[in-house]
Write an enzyme that holds these catalytic residues in place. Structure first.
Site, PDB file in Angstrom:
ATOM      1  CE  LYS A  41      48.477  47.457  36.343  1.00  0.00           C
ATOM      2  NZ  LYS A  41      48.037  47.048  37.671  1.00  0.00           N
ATOM      3  CG  HIS A 178      44.559  43.418  42.089  1.00  0.00           C
ATOM      4  ND1 HIS A 178      43.325  43.480  41.479  1.00  0.00           N
ATOM      5  CD2 HIS A 178      45.144  44.613  41.853  1.00  0.00           C
ATOM      6  CE1 HIS A 178      43.187  44.655  40.893  1.00  0.00           C
ATOM      7  NE2 HIS A 178      44.283  45.364  41.105  1.00  0.00           N
ATOM      8  CD  GLU A 255      48.687  46.966  46.073  1.00  0.00           C
ATOM      9  OE1 GLU A 255      48.197  46.365  45.101  1.00  0.00           O
ATOM     10  OE2 GLU A 255      49.652  46.525  46.719  1.00  0.00           O
TER      11      GLU A 255
END
Ligand SMILES: *Cc1c(COP(=O)(O)O)cnc(C)c1O
Length: 374
Positions: A41, A178, A255
């Site tokens: 993304k 996250h 990530e």
């Protein structure tokens, strides 16, 4: 840069693939226990995906279109090898997935994240062959982009959700979190790893022993300015915490999005107008917040502009090309006051959440991308 702008015109977005490889290597060097899944993304350019693929990266995808970008690179492998590759190197990290998406994903048996009961039922119905990863809600304090209000299971409910998925015949492979994008508060990672270790223990104590994966998410900060401490310092904190609390048989993944791509791009724009308004010098350029500088709005990121030409400077406002008053790139940058129409400006470290969110608003297309050091 000037040469490239001459050849290709402006607005231009220059993507340096050697810098991508350097960032990937830096990540691996400082976090040797962690497998890096590039979060597409941040910048979904297929050439970026290809370069990181060739460097050995794994991928975090959050839509079927992003999944396809990765699948494209392995589609010629025999089917069993495809499935192995996807299982080992892809995570579908959007905790909320449409039923149609789950149906499509089921045949690839990917890892998928979830964070609530409703999603367990959806996964059971549409993608029972997926591997599950429970996303925990953790502190996003001090991050540039906050995510904890949208995603993440309450830690107090975590083990109940794991056991519920298990009862429904699904397999929870591990935990994820996250800490918020562009996290300069390194304590967030330490606390989140501590929390994950606690949940691993609680799940085990309640009889669930199948978890073997910890996903420490994204958020690794790009060096936009000197206030961002070096990545090696953050890595040291993370490594120490992993060493202390996470047994070696647990696989660790991350990530990183911004960290991989932010420093790999520079935008070059052209001055197309100049005015003095309320006594302040204003420049109008051919790229703006609906285009390469969209991160100013969506990513809460402040970009700075610099000129190639020298001259006495003053504090200027720089506007984008559209008719919207929102299209302001900076009101505080110091630029030479002798710039003219046709002169070029540039802005570095603009590889993440820039072109990814650019639009065609007002008839102005996104900047042309040129790849260097491919
Ligand atoms: C956006 C996102 C990332 C990437 O975050 P960065 O801050 O760019 O590293 C990683 N994982 C998930 C689930 C995301 O939504």
């Amino acid at each position: 840069m000037l040469q490239l702008a001459e050849t290709h015109g402006t607005p231009l977005f220059i993507l340096d693939h050697q810098e991508l490889r350097n960032n990937y290597a830096l990540f691996c060097k400082h976090l040797p226990r962690v497998q890096a899944y590039y979060a597409i993304k941040a910048n979904p350019d297929p050439a970026i995906v290809k370069t990181l693929f060739e460097a050995g990266a794994s991928f975090d995808v959050s839509s079927m279109a992003e999944f396809q970008l990765v699948y494209e690179l392995i589609k010629d492998l025999p089917e069993d090898q495809q499935l192995d590759w996807i299982w080992n190197k892809v995570i579908y990290a959007n905790p909320i997935k449409a039923p149609e998406t789950l149906s499509e994903l089921n045949k690839y048996q990917t890892l998928v994240t979830f964070d609530n009961r409703e999603e367990i039922q959806k996964i059971k119905k549409y993608a029972p062959d997926a591997g599950l990863v429970l996303r925990l809600r953790v502190s996003n304090a001090g991050a540039m982009v906050e995510l904890s209000s949208k995603f993440g299971a309450d830690p107090a409910e975590a083990v109940d959700l794991i056991l519920e998925a298990d009862r429904e015949g699904l397999t929870v492979e591990g935990l994820s979190f996250h800490v918020g994008s562009q996290t300069t508060n390194f304590e967030n990672y330490v606390k989140a790893i501590d929390l994950a270790a606690l949940i691993f223990m609680q799940a085990r104590a309640r009889g669930y022993t199948k978890m073997n994966l910890l996903d420490i998410g994204g958020g690794f900060p790009a060096p936009y300015d000197e206030s961002v401490k070096p990545f090696s310092e953050l890595a040291k904190r993370i490594n120490a915490e992993l060493e202390r609390l996470i047994p070696s048989e647990i696989q660790i993944i991350a990530e990183p999005g911004r960290f991989m791509v932010a420093t790999a791009a520079t935008a070059v724009s052209k001055i197309i107008g100049k005015a003095v308004r309320h006594g302040k010098l204003c420049y109008y350029i051919n790229d703006g917040v609906y285009h390469t500088f969209s991160g100013i709005i969506f990513d809460h990121c402040q970009y700075h502009l610099a000129a190639f030409k020298q001259g006495p400077t003053e504090i200027c406002t720089v506007f984008g090309p559209t008719c919207d008053g929102l299209d302001v790139i900076t009101m505080t940058d110091e630029l030479p006051s002798n710039l003219e129409c046709g002169d070029l400006l540039y802005s570095g470290n603009i590889g993440a959440y820039s072109g990814a969110t650019a639009t065609y608003f007002n008839g102005f297309p996104p900047a042309k991308i040129v790849h260097v050091n491919l």
